[in-house]
Design an enzyme around this catalytic site. Sequence first.
Site, PDB file in Angstrom:
ATOM      1  N   LEU A  29       0.474   3.528  -2.156  1.00 52.39           N
ATOM      2  CA  LEU A  29       0.947   3.679  -3.579  1.00 52.39           C
ATOM      3  C   LEU A  29       1.496   4.824  -4.140  1.00 52.39           C
ATOM      4  O   LEU A  29       0.968   5.798  -3.741  1.00 52.39           O
ATOM      5  CB  LEU A  29      -0.379   3.238  -4.284  1.00 52.39           C
ATOM      6  CG  LEU A  29      -0.964   1.750  -3.823  1.00 52.39           C
ATOM      7  CD1 LEU A  29      -2.218   1.447  -4.774  1.00 52.39           C
ATOM      8  CD2 LEU A  29       0.234   0.735  -3.812  1.00 52.39           C
ATOM      9  N   GLY A  32       0.903  -1.178  -0.222  1.00 54.13           N
ATOM     10  CA  GLY A  32       0.022   0.080   0.065  1.00 54.13           C
ATOM     11  C   GLY A  32       0.863   1.352   0.129  1.00 54.13           C
ATOM     12  O   GLY A  32       2.022   1.189  -0.374  1.00 54.13           O
ATOM     13  N   ARG A  92       8.605   4.886   1.833  1.00 51.63           N
ATOM     14  CA  ARG A  92       9.270   5.735   2.997  1.00 51.63           C
ATOM     15  C   ARG A  92       9.868   7.060   2.670  1.00 51.63           C
ATOM     16  O   ARG A  92      10.367   7.615   3.825  1.00 51.63           O
ATOM     17  CB  ARG A  92      10.424   4.777   3.413  1.00 51.63           C
ATOM     18  CG  ARG A  92      10.019   3.287   4.041  1.00 51.63           C
ATOM     19  CD  ARG A  92      11.159   2.499   4.473  1.00 51.63           C
ATOM     20  NE  ARG A  92      10.419   1.365   5.429  1.00 51.63           N
ATOM     21  CZ  ARG A  92      10.471   0.059   5.068  1.00 51.63           C
ATOM     22  NH1 ARG A  92      11.026  -0.236   3.765  1.00 51.63           N
ATOM     23  NH2 ARG A  92       9.801  -0.817   5.762  1.00 51.63           N
ATOM     24  N   GLU A 107       3.509   6.114  -7.942  1.00 46.31           N
ATOM     25  CA  GLU A 107       3.908   5.932  -9.294  1.00 46.31           C
ATOM     26  C   GLU A 107       4.514   4.933  -9.771  1.00 46.31           C
ATOM     27  O   GLU A 107       4.076   4.152 -10.624  1.00 46.31           O
ATOM     28  CB  GLU A 107       4.344   7.450  -9.824  1.00 46.31           C
ATOM     29  CG  GLU A 107       4.368   7.383 -11.631  1.00 46.31           C
ATOM     30  CD  GLU A 107       2.710   7.249 -12.005  1.00 46.31           C
ATOM     31  OE1 GLU A 107       2.439   6.736 -12.974  1.00 46.31           O
ATOM     32  OE2 GLU A 107       1.811   7.639 -11.272  1.00 46.31           O
ATOM     33  N   GLY A 108       5.331   4.344  -8.900  1.00 43.60           N
ATOM     34  CA  GLY A 108       6.277   3.200  -9.135  1.00 43.60           C
ATOM     35  C   GLY A 108       5.314   1.938  -9.199  1.00 43.60           C
ATOM     36  O   GLY A 108       5.450   1.145  -9.919  1.00 43.60           O
ATOM     37  N   HIS A 109       4.219   1.897  -8.233  1.00 45.05           N
ATOM     38  CA  HIS A 109       3.505   0.788  -8.241  1.00 45.05           C
ATOM     39  C   HIS A 109       2.405   1.128  -9.348  1.00 45.05           C
ATOM     40  O   HIS A 109       1.971  -0.097  -9.921  1.00 45.05           O
ATOM     41  CB  HIS A 109       2.534   0.999  -6.908  1.00 45.05           C
ATOM     42  CG  HIS A 109       3.360   0.895  -5.547  1.00 45.05           C
ATOM     43  ND1 HIS A 109       3.524   1.737  -4.634  1.00 45.05           N
ATOM     44  CD2 HIS A 109       3.600  -0.393  -5.047  1.00 45.05           C
ATOM     45  CE1 HIS A 109       4.090   1.479  -3.569  1.00 45.05           C
ATOM     46  NE2 HIS A 109       4.341   0.268  -3.799  1.00 45.05           N
TER      47      HIS A 109
END
Length: 282
Positions: free
Chosen positions: A29, A27, A182, A31-33
């Site tokens: 989230l 979760g 993170r 842009e990478g996800h």
Amino acid sequence: MQVIATIAELRTRLVDVNAIAFVPTMGNLHEGHLNLMRTAREHGSCVVTSIFVNPLQFGPSEDFDKYPRTLESDCAKLQGLADVVFVPSINEMYPVQQTVFIEPPPIANELCGASRPGHFRGMATVVLKLLNIVQPQVALFGKKDYQQLHIIRSMVAQLNLPTRIVGGETVRAVDGLALSSRNQYLSVPERGEAIFLYQTLQGMRRALLQGERDIERLQQQAVEALSARGWAVDYVAVRNRSDLQAASPVQGGLVPRELVVLAAARLGNTRLLDNIEVSLVD
Ligand code: PAF
């Protein structure tokens, strides 16, 4: 898009689907996800994602409790990208105490594993559970967690799982910082400094491409440069891409060609992770 919290309901929803592309996440989230979800669409008629902050992969002094849980905004971002969002509770995933674990390969004790004992064991265990629950044809993981991707590929190959693993390129902010859930822990000055990690890796890549072959020296210089700016460095390592073993000169002074430079370092309380691939041409 359907949000499903139980394994039974998920199985019923997916029973007749034969091209599932799956993106497991914790979760928060970014842009990478979302990029992985878009790639997933190319690999399956049904895109399933999971959002589960897995207690098994956090150490006792790590950030499990404060890990950002943002289900509502995550679901808003997933509209139009995912067909099914699996959001199990801890009890749904671990109805009895988990006493069976995946023992990851020895590389799991190096790099990130050296400062996060048990992390990859917990990660691999939950990924296997999720793959068994969702039974996808394809599963996608970001290359930012390079060691994680390597361990998952080894697990899937060595346990003969019928899922194809696809790695997604790291998505970066405009200044180059790798996107990570993170990053939001960083203060404003730390966020300004954070880019230095990627710049260090880029510098190492340039040096390798320009013929530097003293890998020990290269790693040491990077650790010193980061430490001098206040970073607490876990590791900076040049490794073979295929097996993540140390890329040391072999017979005839040759270094393997397909390398990856990986680093993990803490800025204040935030642990940042990045890597860059290097293909040597000589
Ligand atoms: O990369 C992550 O977000 C997690 O490690 C994963 C693969 C979802 C397993 O909990």
